[in-house]
Design a protein around this motif. Structure first.
Motif, PDB file in Angstrom:
ATOM      1  N   VAL A 207     -81.363  95.840  88.855  1.00 28.09           N
ATOM      2  CA  VAL A 207     -81.298  94.381  88.873  1.00 28.09           C
ATOM      3  C   VAL A 207     -80.656  93.936  87.559  1.00 28.09           C
ATOM      4  CG1 VAL A 207     -83.184  93.910  90.480  1.00 28.09           C
ATOM      5  CG2 VAL A 207     -83.709  94.280  88.088  1.00 28.09           C
ATOM      6  N   SER A 208     -79.998  92.789  87.585  1.00 21.51           N
ATOM      7  CA  SER A 208     -79.357  92.299  86.366  1.00 21.51           C
ATOM      8  C   SER A 208     -79.298  90.787  86.373  1.00 21.51           C
ATOM      9  CB  SER A 208     -77.950  92.888  86.225  1.00 21.51           C
ATOM     10  OG  SER A 208     -77.133  92.476  87.284  1.00 21.51           O
ATOM     11  N   LEU A 209     -79.171  90.224  85.182  1.00 19.79           N
ATOM     12  CA  LEU A 209     -78.956  88.787  85.042  1.00 19.79           C
ATOM     13  C   LEU A 209     -78.380  88.505  83.669  1.00 19.79           C
ATOM     14  CD1 LEU A 209     -81.402  87.710  83.072  1.00 19.79           C
ATOM     15  CD2 LEU A 209     -82.633  87.445  85.170  1.00 19.79           C
ATOM     16  N   GLU A 210     -77.799  87.325  83.537  1.00 22.08           N
ATOM     17  CA  GLU A 210     -77.232  86.891  82.258  1.00 22.08           C
ATOM     18  C   GLU A 210     -78.207  85.955  81.570  1.00 22.08           C
ATOM     19  OE1 GLU A 210     -73.245  85.358  82.297  1.00 22.08           O
ATOM     20  OE2 GLU A 210     -72.425  87.247  83.034  1.00 22.08           O
ATOM     21  N   ILE A 211     -78.270  86.089  80.256  1.00 21.85           N
ATOM     22  CA  ILE A 211     -79.148  85.261  79.436  1.00 21.85           C
ATOM     23  C   ILE A 211     -78.274  84.533  78.421  1.00 21.85           C
ATOM     24  CG2 ILE A 211     -81.076  85.274  77.789  1.00 21.85           C
ATOM     25  CD1 ILE A 211     -81.943  87.942  79.163  1.00 21.85           C
ATOM     26  N   ALA A 212     -78.446  83.226  78.332  1.00 15.98           N
ATOM     27  CA  ALA A 212     -77.641  82.409  77.417  1.00 15.98           C
ATOM     28  C   ALA A 212     -78.203  82.486  75.998  1.00 15.98           C
ATOM     29  CB  ALA A 212     -77.588  80.971  77.918  1.00 15.98           C
TER      30      ALA A 212
ATOM     31  N   LEU B  37     -87.284  91.675  88.974  1.00 12.56           N
ATOM     32  CA  LEU B  37     -86.436  90.493  88.802  1.00 12.56           C
ATOM     33  C   LEU B  37     -87.259  89.309  88.295  1.00 12.56           C
ATOM     34  CD1 LEU B  37     -83.575  89.473  88.965  1.00 12.56           C
ATOM     35  CD2 LEU B  37     -83.957  88.927  91.370  1.00 12.56           C
ATOM     36  N   GLN B  38     -88.495  89.164  88.774  1.00  9.00           N
ATOM     37  CA  GLN B  38     -89.368  88.074  88.308  1.00  9.00           C
ATOM     38  C   GLN B  38     -89.633  88.210  86.811  1.00  9.00           C
ATOM     39  OE1 GLN B  38     -90.971  85.289  90.138  1.00  9.00           O
ATOM     40  NE2 GLN B  38     -90.930  84.750  87.964  1.00  9.00           N
ATOM     41  N   HIS B  39     -89.914  89.435  86.340  1.00  2.00           N
ATOM     42  CA  HIS B  39     -90.135  89.657  84.907  1.00  2.00           C
ATOM     43  C   HIS B  39     -88.888  89.285  84.114  1.00  2.00           C
ATOM     44  CE1 HIS B  39     -94.067  91.310  85.377  1.00  2.00           C
ATOM     45  NE2 HIS B  39     -93.678  92.452  85.894  1.00  2.00           N
ATOM     46  N   MET B  40     -87.718  89.652  84.628  1.00  3.80           N
ATOM     47  CA  MET B  40     -86.470  89.336  83.939  1.00  3.80           C
ATOM     48  C   MET B  40     -86.223  87.824  83.911  1.00  3.80           C
ATOM     49  SD  MET B  40     -84.081  92.457  85.341  1.00  3.80           S
ATOM     50  CE  MET B  40     -82.639  92.169  84.310  1.00  3.80           C
ATOM     51  N   GLN B  41     -86.491  87.147  85.018  1.00  8.03           N
ATOM     52  CA  GLN B  41     -86.313  85.692  85.075  1.00  8.03           C
ATOM     53  C   GLN B  41     -87.294  84.983  84.141  1.00  8.03           C
ATOM     54  OE1 GLN B  41     -86.661  85.319  89.342  1.00  8.03           O
ATOM     55  NE2 GLN B  41     -84.439  85.320  89.623  1.00  8.03           N
ATOM     56  N   ASP B  42     -88.524  85.508  84.071  1.00  6.61           N
ATOM     57  CA  ASP B  42     -89.506  84.943  83.143  1.00  6.61           C
ATOM     58  C   ASP B  42     -89.040  85.118  81.701  1.00  6.61           C
ATOM     59  OD1 ASP B  42     -91.190  84.167  85.219  1.00  6.61           O
ATOM     60  OD2 ASP B  42     -92.521  85.896  85.022  1.00  6.61           O
ATOM     61  N   PHE B  43     -88.476  86.295  81.391  1.00 10.38           N
ATOM     62  CA  PHE B  43     -87.966  86.529  80.045  1.00 10.38           C
ATOM     63  C   PHE B  43     -86.809  85.573  79.753  1.00 10.38           C
ATOM     64  CE2 PHE B  43     -85.027  88.282  77.005  1.00 10.38           C
ATOM     65  CZ  PHE B  43     -85.856  88.517  75.932  1.00 10.38           C
ATOM     66  N   LYS B  44     -85.910  85.408  80.700  1.00  7.45           N
ATOM     67  CA  LYS B  44     -84.759  84.506  80.537  1.00  7.45           C
ATOM     68  C   LYS B  44     -85.245  83.085  80.215  1.00  7.45           C
ATOM     69  CE  LYS B  44     -80.983  82.499  83.320  1.00  7.45           C
ATOM     70  NZ  LYS B  44     -79.752  82.742  82.584  1.00  7.45           N
ATOM     71  N   ALA B  45     -86.236  82.589  80.970  1.00  3.36           N
ATOM     72  CA  ALA B  45     -86.772  81.241  80.739  1.00  3.36           C
ATOM     73  C   ALA B  45     -87.419  81.141  79.358  1.00  3.36           C
ATOM     74  CB  ALA B  45     -87.781  80.880  81.832  1.00  3.36           C
ATOM     75  N   PHE B  46     -88.075  82.220  78.939  1.00  2.00           N
ATOM     76  CA  PHE B  46     -88.683  82.248  77.604  1.00  2.00           C
ATOM     77  C   PHE B  46     -87.599  82.257  76.527  1.00  2.00           C
ATOM     78  CE2 PHE B  46     -89.919  85.073  74.066  1.00  2.00           C
ATOM     79  CZ  PHE B  46     -90.781  84.204  73.425  1.00  2.00           C
ATOM     80  N   ALA B  47     -86.612  83.142  76.663  1.00  2.00           N
ATOM     81  CA  ALA B  47     -85.564  83.288  75.647  1.00  2.00           C
ATOM     82  C   ALA B  47     -84.700  82.035  75.531  1.00  2.00           C
ATOM     83  CB  ALA B  47     -84.687  84.505  75.960  1.00  2.00           C
ATOM     84  N   GLU B  48     -84.390  81.413  76.656  1.00  2.00           N
ATOM     85  CA  GLU B  48     -83.491  80.255  76.638  1.00  2.00           C
ATOM     86  C   GLU B  48     -84.207  78.936  76.363  1.00  2.00           C
ATOM     87  OE1 GLU B  48     -80.147  81.965  79.796  1.00  2.00           O
ATOM     88  OE2 GLU B  48     -81.392  80.267  80.384  1.00  2.00           O
TER      89      GLU B  48
END
Length: 163
Positions: free
Chosen positions: A5-10, A142-153
């Motif tokens: 799984v992958s995603l971009e983080i701003a 993917l949920q863990h990654m999305q949670d991290f993205k929301a935290f980081a951004e």
């Protein structure tokens, strides 16, 4: 079972790597984390074993995590062409898994996070879970990654959602 799984983080890659490696930040984005304590070694360093307890619904899952790769070891001043690697193995009752995380620059101030995951199950019940619910593991990653993205951004803390 294997999946990626992958995603971009701003956020810049160096900042993403530092947040992922910081044990103080884990409860803010790792949904269901009850405990993450080193049994030996220093948190996040290669060879360190940690006791991990996660709560999913009413069930608690306990496992031992071993850090198998962290490159570069120093997360400050990472050259732009470098890829950051975090790898770990997790062993719990009836389950072994490996996670290979790669962080690359996707553009100015943007990081691509790719997470390659592999699971192996033993025992009848765990093998059945792996066969019947393979999508659940991918969805949780993917949920863990999305949670991290929301935290980081945006500084969103998953603990505030469940309070």
């Amino acid at each position: 079972m294997k999946y990626t799984v992958s995603l971009e983080i701003a956020q810049p890659r160096e900042r993403v790597a530092q947040l992922l490696a910081d044990p103080e930040q884990m409860p803010k984005w790792l949904r269901g984390l009850v405990l993450h304590e080193p049994l030996n070694g220093e948190h996040g360093q290669v060879g360190t074993e940690s006791r991990v307890v996660l709560k999913m619904g009413q069930q608690e899952f306990e496992a031992t995590e071993t850090i198998t790769r962290r490159e570069p070891a120093d997360l400050h001043g990472i050259p732009s062409e470098s890829v950051v690697h975090f790898e770990r193995e997790i062993v719990g009752k009836g389950m072994w898994s490996a996670a290979r995380e790669r962080l690359t620059e996707a553009g100015p101030g943007t990081t691509l996070w790719e997470s390659e995951n592999e699971y192996r199950f033993s025992g009848l019940l765990m093998r059945l879970v792996g066969l019947v619910m393979p999508g659940t593991f991918r969805k949780q990653s993917l949920q863990h990654m999305q949670d991290f993205k929301a935290f980081a951004e945006h500084g969103q803390d998953v603990r505030e959602e469940t309070a």
